[in-house]
Design a protein around this motif. Structure first.
Motif, PDB file in Angstrom:
ATOM      1  N   ARG A  18       0.831  -1.209   0.000  1.00  0.00           N
ATOM      2  CA  ARG A  18       0.000   0.000   0.000  1.00  0.00           C
ATOM      3  C   ARG A  18       0.859   1.249   0.000  1.00  0.00           C
ATOM      4  N   TYR A  19       1.958   1.215   0.761  1.00  0.00           N
ATOM      5  CA  TYR A  19       2.876   2.360   0.772  1.00  0.00           C
ATOM      6  C   TYR A  19       3.491   2.565  -0.610  1.00  0.00           C
ATOM      7  N   SER A  20       3.949   1.492  -1.232  1.00  0.00           N
ATOM      8  CA  SER A  20       4.544   1.589  -2.571  1.00  0.00           C
ATOM      9  C   SER A  20       3.533   2.124  -3.574  1.00  0.00           C
ATOM     10  N   HIS A  21       2.290   1.674  -3.448  1.00  0.00           N
ATOM     11  CA  HIS A  21       1.230   2.138  -4.341  1.00  0.00           C
ATOM     12  C   HIS A  21       1.042   3.645  -4.189  1.00  0.00           C
ATOM     13  N   ALA A  22       1.034   4.136  -2.948  1.00  0.00           N
ATOM     14  CA  ALA A  22       0.837   5.563  -2.708  1.00  0.00           C
ATOM     15  C   ALA A  22       2.042   6.379  -3.178  1.00  0.00           C
ATOM     16  N   TYR A  23       3.235   5.909  -2.810  1.00  0.00           N
ATOM     17  CA  TYR A  23       4.452   6.649  -3.182  1.00  0.00           C
ATOM     18  C   TYR A  23       4.656   6.660  -4.691  1.00  0.00           C
ATOM     19  N   ASP A  24       4.633   5.481  -5.303  1.00  0.00           N
ATOM     20  CA  ASP A  24       4.876   5.394  -6.747  1.00  0.00           C
ATOM     21  C   ASP A  24       3.779   6.109  -7.537  1.00  0.00           C
ATOM     22  N   GLY A  25       2.545   5.980  -7.069  1.00  0.00           N
ATOM     23  CA  GLY A  25       1.443   6.606  -7.784  1.00  0.00           C
ATOM     24  C   GLY A  25       1.514   8.117  -7.755  1.00  0.00           C
ATOM     25  N   LEU A  26       1.779   8.680  -6.580  1.00  0.00           N
ATOM     26  CA  LEU A  26       1.850  10.138  -6.483  1.00  0.00           C
ATOM     27  C   LEU A  26       3.095  10.673  -7.183  1.00  0.00           C
ATOM     28  N   ALA A  44      -6.483  14.144   2.882  1.00  0.00           N
ATOM     29  CA  ALA A  44      -7.803  13.546   2.688  1.00  0.00           C
ATOM     30  C   ALA A  44      -8.045  13.199   1.223  1.00  0.00           C
ATOM     31  N   ASP A  45      -7.703  14.129   0.321  1.00  0.00           N
ATOM     32  CA  ASP A  45      -7.893  13.868  -1.109  1.00  0.00           C
ATOM     33  C   ASP A  45      -6.997  12.742  -1.590  1.00  0.00           C
ATOM     34  N   LEU A  46      -5.751  12.744  -1.120  1.00  0.00           N
ATOM     35  CA  LEU A  46      -4.788  11.746  -1.578  1.00  0.00           C
ATOM     36  C   LEU A  46      -5.119  10.347  -1.060  1.00  0.00           C
ATOM     37  N   THR A  47      -5.591  10.268   0.191  1.00  0.00           N
ATOM     38  CA  THR A  47      -5.948   8.953   0.716  1.00  0.00           C
ATOM     39  C   THR A  47      -7.122   8.353  -0.052  1.00  0.00           C
ATOM     40  N   ARG A  48      -8.057   9.211  -0.468  1.00  0.00           N
ATOM     41  CA  ARG A  48      -9.171   8.713  -1.283  1.00  0.00           C
ATOM     42  C   ARG A  48      -8.688   8.303  -2.675  1.00  0.00           C
ATOM     43  N   MET A  49      -7.793   9.105  -3.246  1.00  0.00           N
ATOM     44  CA  MET A  49      -7.301   8.830  -4.592  1.00  0.00           C
ATOM     45  C   MET A  49      -6.563   7.494  -4.663  1.00  0.00           C
ATOM     46  N   PHE A  50      -5.741   7.215  -3.650  1.00  0.00           N
ATOM     47  CA  PHE A  50      -4.908   6.010  -3.685  1.00  0.00           C
ATOM     48  C   PHE A  50      -5.422   4.893  -2.772  1.00  0.00           C
ATOM     49  N   ASP A  51      -6.535   5.155  -2.086  1.00  0.00           N
ATOM     50  CA  ASP A  51      -7.184   4.152  -1.241  1.00  0.00           C
ATOM     51  C   ASP A  51      -6.218   3.581  -0.206  1.00  0.00           C
ATOM     52  N   VAL A  52      -5.584   4.485   0.539  1.00  0.00           N
ATOM     53  CA  VAL A  52      -4.671   4.086   1.611  1.00  0.00           C
ATOM     54  C   VAL A  52      -5.033   4.875   2.868  1.00  0.00           C
ATOM     55  N   SER A  53      -4.454   4.469   3.994  1.00  0.00           N
ATOM     56  CA  SER A  53      -4.705   5.171   5.246  1.00  0.00           C
ATOM     57  C   SER A  53      -3.944   6.492   5.272  1.00  0.00           C
ATOM     58  N   ARG A  54      -4.355   7.362   6.176  1.00  0.00           N
ATOM     59  CA  ARG A  54      -3.667   8.654   6.302  1.00  0.00           C
ATOM     60  C   ARG A  54      -2.214   8.466   6.735  1.00  0.00           C
ATOM     61  N   THR A  56      -0.244   5.951   6.064  1.00  0.00           N
ATOM     62  CA  THR A  56       0.520   5.490   4.899  1.00  0.00           C
ATOM     63  C   THR A  56       0.801   6.648   3.957  1.00  0.00           C
ATOM     64  N   MET A  57      -0.220   7.473   3.717  1.00  0.00           N
ATOM     65  CA  MET A  57      -0.044   8.619   2.816  1.00  0.00           C
ATOM     66  C   MET A  57       0.942   9.618   3.396  1.00  0.00           C
ATOM     67  N   ARG A  58       0.894   9.797   4.715  1.00  0.00           N
ATOM     68  CA  ARG A  58       1.804  10.735   5.377  1.00  0.00           C
ATOM     69  C   ARG A  58       3.250  10.278   5.216  1.00  0.00           C
ATOM     70  N   THR A  59       3.469   8.973   5.311  1.00  0.00           N
ATOM     71  CA  THR A  59       4.822   8.429   5.140  1.00  0.00           C
ATOM     72  C   THR A  59       5.310   8.642   3.709  1.00  0.00           C
ATOM     73  N   ALA A  60       4.426   8.417   2.732  1.00  0.00           N
ATOM     74  CA  ALA A  60       4.785   8.634   1.331  1.00  0.00           C
ATOM     75  C   ALA A  60       5.100  10.106   1.078  1.00  0.00           C
ATOM     76  N   LEU A  61       4.310  11.004   1.655  1.00  0.00           N
ATOM     77  CA  LEU A  61       4.541  12.441   1.474  1.00  0.00           C
ATOM     78  C   LEU A  61       5.860  12.880   2.123  1.00  0.00           C
ATOM     79  N   ALA A  62       6.181  12.273   3.255  1.00  0.00           N
ATOM     80  CA  ALA A  62       7.443  12.618   3.915  1.00  0.00           C
ATOM     81  C   ALA A  62       8.627  12.255   3.020  1.00  0.00           C
ATOM     82  N   ARG A  63       8.560  11.110   2.380  1.00  0.00           N
ATOM     83  CA  ARG A  63       9.653  10.707   1.478  1.00  0.00           C
ATOM     84  C   ARG A  63       9.722  11.620   0.256  1.00  0.00           C
ATOM     85  N   LEU A  64       8.564  11.954  -0.309  1.00  0.00           N
ATOM     86  CA  LEU A  64       8.537  12.824  -1.482  1.00  0.00           C
ATOM     87  C   LEU A  64       9.023  14.231  -1.138  1.00  0.00           C
ATOM     88  N   THR A  65       8.772  14.656   0.095  1.00  0.00           N
ATOM     89  CA  THR A  65       9.286  15.950   0.549  1.00  0.00           C
ATOM     90  C   THR A  65      10.800  15.900   0.647  1.00  0.00           C
TER      91      THR A  65
END
Length: 230
Positions: A18-26, A44-54, A56-65
């Motif tokens: 799920r993390y890979s899906h969120a990170y790679d997708g975004l 909120a928008d990103l978790t709905r878009m990628f169907d992951v928990s907040r 998980t999305m927060r971790t993906a955003l931290a890496r992308l930052t």
């Protein structure tokens, strides 16, 4: 392995997926240029878009930052990255140097199969241009540059190239009123291919440097020095 251990292992793998899906997708979405620079991204928008928990999305955003794809500021949230003219010029100069080197290595190291893949992509680009299909041309263009990177078989250069954020720079500074594909773009790609297929690394390096430099000069990127203060 007992059922409890098996369930725990499955949960870890699923979480990683799920993390890979969120990170790679975004990351792919950002690199596609479909989101304008400075756009606010909400969890909120990103978790709905990628169907992951907040979380998980927060971790993906931290890496992308950390990698520079987005910025995060207190009270402003996460936004897509924008670049000053100076930052953009530095990134594009680095791209020119690295990609020219990769093209030179591809001329030396590309397999027969990789050469045929490049040939096929160049042909598709020509067909897309002839029928005026800009989206297809752009897809072929991105694929072509990735194929050259892989055909170089030079992992250190490839890793350095992958850290560049030039697609975001191109998105921010592209001239929307200009013709696309740019005049001469197809011929430049054909020249790079000719140098690779004839195993001429110097010519491939020069052809790629000319191509990337021409693309850079077509951007709305004014790097001319300011006039002296009188």
């Amino acid at each position: 392995m007992d059922s409890e251990s098996s369930s725990a292992e499955y949960g870890t793998k699923a979480s990683g997926t799920r993390y890979s899906h969120a990170y790679d997708g975004l990351r792919s979405l950002l690199l596609s240029g479909s989101i304008a620079p400075g756009t606010r991204l909400t969890e909120a928008d990103l978790t709905r878009m990628f169907d992951v928990s907040r979380s998980t999305m927060r971790t993906a955003l931290a890496r992308l930052t950390q990698e520079g794809y987005v910025t995060s500021e207190v009270n402003r949230g996460v936004r897509t990255r924008s670049f000053s003219v100076e930052e953009a010029a530095d990134i594009l100069e680095a791209r020119e140097i690295l990609e020219a080197s990769l093209a030179g290595k591809a001329a030396e190291r590309a397999t027969a199969e990789e050469v045929e893949e490049l040939r096929s992509t160049v042909q598709e680009m020509a067909e897309a241009q002839s029928r005026g299909d800009q989206d297809a041309y752009s897809r072929c263009n991105r694929r072509y540059h990735q194929q050259i990177k892989l055909a170089a078989h030079q992992h250190t250069l490839a890793r350095a190239y992958d850290t560049l954020l030039y697609p975001l720079v191109m998105r921010q500074y592209r001239n929307l009123s200009a013709q696309h594909p740019r005049t001469g773009s197809l011929e430049e790609h054909q020249a790079i291919f000719l140098a690779i297929v004839t195993r001429n690394p110097d010519a491939a390096n020069a052809a790629m440097r000319h191509h990337v430099g021409s693309a850079r000069r077509a951007l709305l990127l004014d790097t001319s020095p300011l006039p002296p203060v009188s």
